[in-house]
Design an enzyme around this catalytic site. Sequence first.
Site, mmCIF file in Angstrom:
data_model
loop_
_atom_site.group_PDB
_atom_site.id
_atom_site.type_symbol
_atom_site.label_atom_id
_atom_site.label_comp_id
_atom_site.label_asym_id
_atom_site.label_seq_id
_atom_site.Cartn_x
_atom_site.Cartn_y
_atom_site.Cartn_z
ATOM 1 N N CYS A 1 0.740 -1.280 0.122
ATOM 2 C CA CYS A 1 0.038 -0.024 -0.026
ATOM 3 C C CYS A 1 0.822 1.217 -0.029
ATOM 4 O O CYS A 1 0.462 2.447 -0.268
ATOM 5 C CB CYS A 1 -0.878 0.075 1.368
ATOM 6 S SG CYS A 1 -0.266 0.046 2.807
ATOM 7 N N ASP B 1 -3.229 -12.354 4.779
ATOM 8 C CA ASP B 1 -2.938 -13.695 5.743
ATOM 9 C C ASP B 1 -2.170 -13.383 6.718
ATOM 10 O O ASP B 1 -1.027 -13.632 6.647
ATOM 11 C CB ASP B 1 -2.118 -14.760 4.615
ATOM 12 C CG ASP B 1 -1.991 -16.021 5.209
ATOM 13 O OD1 ASP B 1 -2.673 -16.434 5.926
ATOM 14 O OD2 ASP B 1 -1.164 -16.466 4.649
ATOM 15 N N HIS C 1 -4.372 4.692 10.173
ATOM 16 C CA HIS C 1 -5.609 4.356 9.902
ATOM 17 C C HIS C 1 -5.415 2.686 10.175
ATOM 18 O O HIS C 1 -4.560 1.935 9.761
ATOM 19 C CB HIS C 1 -6.434 4.757 8.735
ATOM 20 C CG HIS C 1 -6.811 6.205 8.869
ATOM 21 N ND1 HIS C 1 -6.065 6.894 8.520
ATOM 22 C CD2 HIS C 1 -7.873 6.879 9.373
ATOM 23 C CE1 HIS C 1 -6.553 8.267 8.613
ATOM 24 N NE2 HIS C 1 -7.645 7.956 9.157
ATOM 25 N N HIS D 1 -1.421 11.367 15.897
ATOM 26 C CA HIS D 1 -2.045 10.781 14.821
ATOM 27 C C HIS D 1 -0.959 9.720 14.261
ATOM 28 O O HIS D 1 0.285 10.188 13.983
ATOM 29 C CB HIS D 1 -2.462 11.425 13.837
ATOM 30 C CG HIS D 1 -2.874 10.985 12.476
ATOM 31 N ND1 HIS D 1 -4.216 10.296 12.428
ATOM 32 C CD2 HIS D 1 -2.240 11.028 11.351
ATOM 33 C CE1 HIS D 1 -4.045 9.921 11.040
ATOM 34 N NE2 HIS D 1 -3.109 9.952 10.390
ATOM 35 N N CYS E 1 -2.222 0.609 8.853
ATOM 36 C CA CYS E 1 -1.430 1.741 7.881
ATOM 37 C C CYS E 1 -0.972 2.792 8.395
ATOM 38 O O CYS E 1 -1.709 3.860 8.857
ATOM 39 C CB CYS E 1 -2.503 1.823 6.795
ATOM 40 S SG CYS E 1 -1.948 2.733 5.611
ATOM 41 N N ARG F 1 -4.919 -4.330 9.220
ATOM 42 C CA ARG F 1 -3.938 -3.533 8.419
ATOM 43 C C ARG F 1 -3.669 -2.194 9.152
ATOM 44 O O ARG F 1 -4.819 -1.328 8.980
ATOM 45 C CB ARG F 1 -4.170 -3.212 6.998
ATOM 46 C CG ARG F 1 -2.787 -2.581 6.628
ATOM 47 C CD ARG F 1 -3.065 -2.788 5.090
ATOM 48 N NE ARG F 1 -4.230 -2.096 4.325
ATOM 49 C CZ ARG F 1 -4.341 -1.071 3.830
ATOM 50 N NH1 ARG F 1 -3.318 0.053 3.699
ATOM 51 N NH2 ARG F 1 -5.540 -0.503 3.497
#
Length: 149
Positions: A72, A120, A112, A109, A128, A126
Site C-alpha cells: 500500500c 494472510d 488508520h 496521529h 496503515c 492492517r
Amino acid sequence: MTEETTGTVPVQKTDEQWREELSPEEYQVLRKAGTERPYTGEYWDTKTAGVYQCRACGSELFTSGEKFDSHCGWPSFFAPLAEGRVRYLHDRSMGMDRIEVRCANCDSHMGHLFEGEGFDTPTDQRFCINSISVKLVPADAAGNNTADE
C-alpha cells in the site's frame, strides 16, 4: 479493537510546544492528522528488526514482528505491540468512514486501521501507519532481539 476509545492521555503539551519539538512535516501528520504520500516514507519497505516508537513521545507502539508487506506504500502492521498502546477514533473526514489510530500516550496521529481486507495475517487487520509518525529502534540498538522479521 475497533471500538472508539476516549479519555485523557498522559503526555499533554500545548500546540506551541509541539511546534517547537517537531519538524513542520512531523507536526502536520502527528498533530494535524495529515498523511505522507505513499512509497515516500522512511519505513514503508524496511525489513529491519526492531521496535517502532511514536516519533512525538517515544512510546513503543509496534514491532517488526507484526509488520507485513501490504503493497500500500505505508508501513503496515497486523497488530500493535500490546493492548492499550494505541487508541481508536472514528474518522469521517474526506467522505469516508475510517478508524483513526492514535498514540495512547500523547494522542498523536499514526494512521488508520482497516479490517477484513483478506491479508494472510493472524488478525486480518492492517494498521496503515505513516513512517513520519514513528521511529524505528533496531533490535540490536535497543539491546533486545524480541522483534524478528
